[in-house]
Design a protein around this motif. Structure first.
Motif, PDB file in Angstrom:
ATOM      1  N   THR A   1     -40.027  14.393  38.365  1.00 18.51           N
ATOM      2  CA  THR A   1     -40.858  13.290  39.315  1.00 18.51           C
ATOM      3  C   THR A   1     -42.433  13.761  39.728  1.00 18.51           C
ATOM      4  O   THR A   1     -43.206  12.823  39.520  1.00 18.51           O
ATOM      5  CB  THR A   1     -39.882  13.091  40.714  1.00 18.51           C
ATOM      6  OG1 THR A   1     -38.525  12.842  40.343  1.00 18.51           O
ATOM      7  CG2 THR A   1     -40.743  12.232  41.535  1.00 18.51           C
ATOM      8  N   ALA A   2     -42.305  15.020  39.576  1.00 18.25           N
ATOM      9  CA  ALA A   2     -43.948  15.563  39.930  1.00 18.25           C
ATOM     10  C   ALA A   2     -44.740  15.051  38.757  1.00 18.25           C
ATOM     11  O   ALA A   2     -45.638  14.832  38.852  1.00 18.25           O
ATOM     12  CB  ALA A   2     -43.871  17.035  40.426  1.00 18.25           C
ATOM     13  N   HIS A   3     -44.098  15.575  37.745  1.00 15.19           N
ATOM     14  CA  HIS A   3     -45.012  15.129  36.293  1.00 15.19           C
ATOM     15  C   HIS A   3     -45.266  13.746  36.302  1.00 15.19           C
ATOM     16  O   HIS A   3     -46.312  13.582  35.788  1.00 15.19           O
ATOM     17  CB  HIS A   3     -44.246  15.714  35.270  1.00 15.19           C
ATOM     18  CG  HIS A   3     -44.961  15.660  34.058  1.00 15.19           C
ATOM     19  ND1 HIS A   3     -44.884  14.556  33.137  1.00 15.19           N
ATOM     20  CD2 HIS A   3     -45.635  16.686  33.171  1.00 15.19           C
ATOM     21  CE1 HIS A   3     -45.736  15.033  32.147  1.00 15.19           C
ATOM     22  NE2 HIS A   3     -46.035  16.007  32.071  1.00 15.19           N
TER      23      HIS A   3
ATOM     24  N   ILE B   1     -47.940  13.142  38.631  1.00 15.65           N
ATOM     25  CA  ILE B   1     -49.371  13.528  38.137  1.00 15.65           C
ATOM     26  C   ILE B   1     -49.719  12.813  37.111  1.00 15.65           C
ATOM     27  O   ILE B   1     -51.239  12.508  37.148  1.00 15.65           O
ATOM     28  CB  ILE B   1     -49.099  15.023  37.972  1.00 15.65           C
ATOM     29  CG1 ILE B   1     -49.104  15.886  39.137  1.00 15.65           C
ATOM     30  CG2 ILE B   1     -50.412  15.740  37.321  1.00 15.65           C
ATOM     31  CD1 ILE B   1     -48.406  17.177  39.133  1.00 15.65           C
ATOM     32  N   THR B   2     -49.067  12.459  36.148  1.00 16.75           N
ATOM     33  CA  THR B   2     -49.486  11.417  35.013  1.00 16.75           C
ATOM     34  C   THR B   2     -50.077  10.153  35.283  1.00 16.75           C
ATOM     35  O   THR B   2     -51.131   9.685  34.974  1.00 16.75           O
ATOM     36  CB  THR B   2     -48.347  11.375  34.199  1.00 16.75           C
ATOM     37  OG1 THR B   2     -47.848  12.468  33.580  1.00 16.75           O
ATOM     38  CG2 THR B   2     -48.725  10.575  32.976  1.00 16.75           C
TER      39      THR B   2
ATOM     40  N   VAL C   1     -52.036  17.469  45.424  1.00 18.39           N
ATOM     41  CA  VAL C   1     -50.854  18.172  44.615  1.00 18.39           C
ATOM     42  C   VAL C   1     -51.599  19.377  44.417  1.00 18.39           C
ATOM     43  O   VAL C   1     -50.567  20.387  44.399  1.00 18.39           O
ATOM     44  CB  VAL C   1     -50.961  17.307  43.382  1.00 18.39           C
ATOM     45  CG1 VAL C   1     -49.982  17.841  42.432  1.00 18.39           C
ATOM     46  CG2 VAL C   1     -50.342  15.823  43.759  1.00 18.39           C
ATOM     47  N   THR C   2     -52.745  19.633  43.991  1.00 18.55           N
ATOM     48  CA  THR C   2     -53.029  20.832  43.202  1.00 18.55           C
ATOM     49  C   THR C   2     -53.505  22.058  44.502  1.00 18.55           C
ATOM     50  O   THR C   2     -53.430  23.120  44.071  1.00 18.55           O
ATOM     51  CB  THR C   2     -54.214  20.923  42.494  1.00 18.55           C
ATOM     52  OG1 THR C   2     -55.223  20.019  43.231  1.00 18.55           O
ATOM     53  CG2 THR C   2     -53.987  20.217  41.216  1.00 18.55           C
ATOM     54  N   GLN C   3     -53.411  21.590  45.769  1.00 23.07           N
ATOM     55  CA  GLN C   3     -53.494  22.500  46.848  1.00 23.07           C
ATOM     56  C   GLN C   3     -52.295  23.232  47.130  1.00 23.07           C
ATOM     57  O   GLN C   3     -52.113  24.329  47.723  1.00 23.07           O
ATOM     58  CB  GLN C   3     -54.086  21.949  48.013  1.00 23.07           C
ATOM     59  CG  GLN C   3     -55.514  21.701  47.991  1.00 23.07           C
ATOM     60  CD  GLN C   3     -55.778  20.856  49.461  1.00 23.07           C
ATOM     61  OE1 GLN C   3     -55.281  20.015  49.808  1.00 23.07           O
ATOM     62  NE2 GLN C   3     -57.391  20.945  49.680  1.00 23.07           N
TER      63      GLN C   3
ATOM     64  N   LEU D   1     -48.529  21.528  35.907  1.00 19.97           N
ATOM     65  CA  LEU D   1     -47.969  20.256  35.340  1.00 19.97           C
ATOM     66  C   LEU D   1     -49.289  19.420  35.044  1.00 19.97           C
ATOM     67  O   LEU D   1     -49.096  18.613  34.138  1.00 19.97           O
ATOM     68  CB  LEU D   1     -47.258  19.721  36.372  1.00 19.97           C
ATOM     69  CG  LEU D   1     -45.811  20.198  36.566  1.00 19.97           C
ATOM     70  CD1 LEU D   1     -45.181  19.380  37.779  1.00 19.97           C
ATOM     71  CD2 LEU D   1     -44.818  20.102  35.316  1.00 19.97           C
ATOM     72  N   LEU D   2     -50.395  19.503  35.805  1.00 23.88           N
ATOM     73  CA  LEU D   2     -51.355  18.823  35.895  1.00 23.88           C
ATOM     74  C   LEU D   2     -51.847  19.133  34.256  1.00 23.88           C
ATOM     75  O   LEU D   2     -52.552  18.227  33.670  1.00 23.88           O
ATOM     76  CB  LEU D   2     -52.313  18.939  36.882  1.00 23.88           C
ATOM     77  CG  LEU D   2     -53.777  18.405  36.768  1.00 23.88           C
ATOM     78  CD1 LEU D   2     -53.843  16.889  36.426  1.00 23.88           C
ATOM     79  CD2 LEU D   2     -54.746  18.579  38.146  1.00 23.88           C
ATOM     80  N   VAL D   3     -52.334  20.304  34.126  1.00 21.94           N
ATOM     81  CA  VAL D   3     -52.894  20.854  32.922  1.00 21.94           C
ATOM     82  C   VAL D   3     -52.295  20.437  31.749  1.00 21.94           C
ATOM     83  O   VAL D   3     -52.815  20.205  30.593  1.00 21.94           O
ATOM     84  CB  VAL D   3     -53.085  22.447  32.885  1.00 21.94           C
ATOM     85  CG1 VAL D   3     -53.666  22.893  31.555  1.00 21.94           C
ATOM     86  CG2 VAL D   3     -54.023  22.840  33.688  1.00 21.94           C
ATOM     87  N   GLN D   4     -50.876  20.153  31.784  1.00 19.63           N
ATOM     88  CA  GLN D   4     -50.093  19.805  30.560  1.00 19.63           C
ATOM     89  C   GLN D   4     -50.404  18.307  30.247  1.00 19.63           C
ATOM     90  O   GLN D   4     -49.823  18.121  29.161  1.00 19.63           O
ATOM     91  CB  GLN D   4     -48.586  20.029  30.827  1.00 19.63           C
ATOM     92  CG  GLN D   4     -48.104  21.558  30.891  1.00 19.63           C
ATOM     93  CD  GLN D   4     -46.710  21.875  31.412  1.00 19.63           C
ATOM     94  OE1 GLN D   4     -45.855  21.086  31.546  1.00 19.63           O
ATOM     95  NE2 GLN D   4     -46.427  23.087  31.965  1.00 19.63           N
ATOM     96  N   VAL D   5     -50.707  17.424  31.168  1.00 18.92           N
ATOM     97  CA  VAL D   5     -51.054  16.210  30.743  1.00 18.92           C
ATOM     98  C   VAL D   5     -52.210  16.096  30.013  1.00 18.92           C
ATOM     99  O   VAL D   5     -53.372  16.609  30.112  1.00 18.92           O
ATOM    100  CB  VAL D   5     -51.494  15.370  32.240  1.00 18.92           C
ATOM    101  CG1 VAL D   5     -51.761  13.865  31.639  1.00 18.92           C
ATOM    102  CG2 VAL D   5     -50.089  15.307  33.020  1.00 18.92           C
TER     103      VAL D   5
END
Length: 319
Positions: free
Chosen positions: A19-21, A24-25, A49-51, A59-63
């Protein structure tokens, strides 16, 4: 969950990875939007999110394309978009394994530009990101090669610059690398930092500036520059008479190095009526580090040849 219906950071913590991924996407998609309001909302959500979680940063970097998108947005003509993007990049840099990824030469040159030309808020965020990335030792030399040291020193010349603390912290982190210290000294950092120490801007700034001066004084070129600085001993003794303990710790370290290398500096100190009193007071009422250094200063004084310094005997007797 759409960007518009994004919930609080506490709800993000309870989300599944899937769900988070997904969320973020969707935020990254929103950040690509041509609609400024959607773009800004998406970035605000990504800051939140990133805090809260190293996992969410990963997960953000994986997008796909997320880093390049954020770097591009940090060049936006909209100040809010620029600041939010830099905040996200800073949050990502808190993950140790992302420091190398974010410290590409292209990104470093971009941060240099922001230090030189950015708004006060942008300069703060850029300096904070530089400091974070420089915590990876392998990145320190890259900033030195890119000219970041000179830009930080130049920025600190601006009177009462709002980002002074952030700039000093970045310089302190980069100063852990010998080569950067050499560049800083040759860029005039000694005089600039002494100016910060003697300024009425605040003792917290003076404390950080003295940390940087202590780093520069570890090496011969920096120590020689300090010894040649006019009234350097008086400046350090004035610091010892202040209230900030971090500043006092820094000043005592610098005095120890000066006395080791220069009899003239020791002579200048012994001629100051207040010198013995402030060192003795610090040896009793200072922090553990300050007391230790004050004791070392007293030992140097006691072991010196007072007869070689004019007025030293009378001053010492009064004390």
């Amino acid at each position: 969950m759409s960007v518009a219906s994004f919930q609080s950071s506490s709800s993000m913590r309870s989300m599944s990875v899937a769900t988070a991924h997904k969320t973020i996407t969707e935020c990254i998609a929103g950040a690509r939007s041509d609609a400024h309001e959607v773009q800004e909302k998406a970035l605000q959500n990504l800051v939140t999110v990133t805090q809260v979680s190293p996992l969410h940063r990963n997960l953000l970097v994986q997008v796909d394309g997320s880093i390049s998108i954020l770097i591009d947005l940090s060049k936006s003509s909209f100040s809010t978009v620029q600041s939010l993007s830099l905040s996200i990049l800073f949050n990502l840099s808190l993950n140790h394994d992302m420091k190398k990824l974010l410290a590409s030469m292209e990104n470093i040159y971009h941060l240099n530009t922001l230090i030189s030309l950015g708004s006060p808020e942008t300069v703060k965020l850029s300096a904070s990101l530089i400091c974070s990335l420089a915590m990876l030792d392998k990145n320190k030399a890259k900033f030195g090669v890119a000219g970041t040291i000179q830009l930080l020193v130049r920025a600190l010349k601006v009177p009462n610059i709002p980002a002074a603390h952030h700039l000093l912290c970045s310089l302190a982190e980069l100063g852990q690398f010998h080569g950067n210290c050499t560049v800083a000294v040759r860029s005039g950092a000694i005089q600039v930092l002494i100016g910060v120490v003697e300024s009425a801007s605040g003792e917290d700034l003076a404390g950080t500036a003295l940390v940087v001066l202590g780093l520069l004084a570890r090496f011969e070129e920096g120590l020689r520059a300090l010894i040649k600085t006019d009234r350097i001993v008086i400046s350090m003794v004035n610091v010892l008479k202040g209230r900030c303990m971090l500043s006092k710790e820094g000043a005592t370290e610098i005095l120890l190095r000066l006395f080791d290398e220069s009899e003239d500096c020791l002579s200048d100190a012994l001629k100051l009526p207040e010198f013995f009193g402030v060192v003795a007071d610090l040896s009793v009422r200072g922090s553990p580090k300050a007391r230790e250094r004050a004791s070392l200063l007293m030992n140097k004084i006691m072991n010196s040849d007072f007869d070689t310094y004019s007025n030293a005997d009378s001053v010492y007797s009064q004390w």
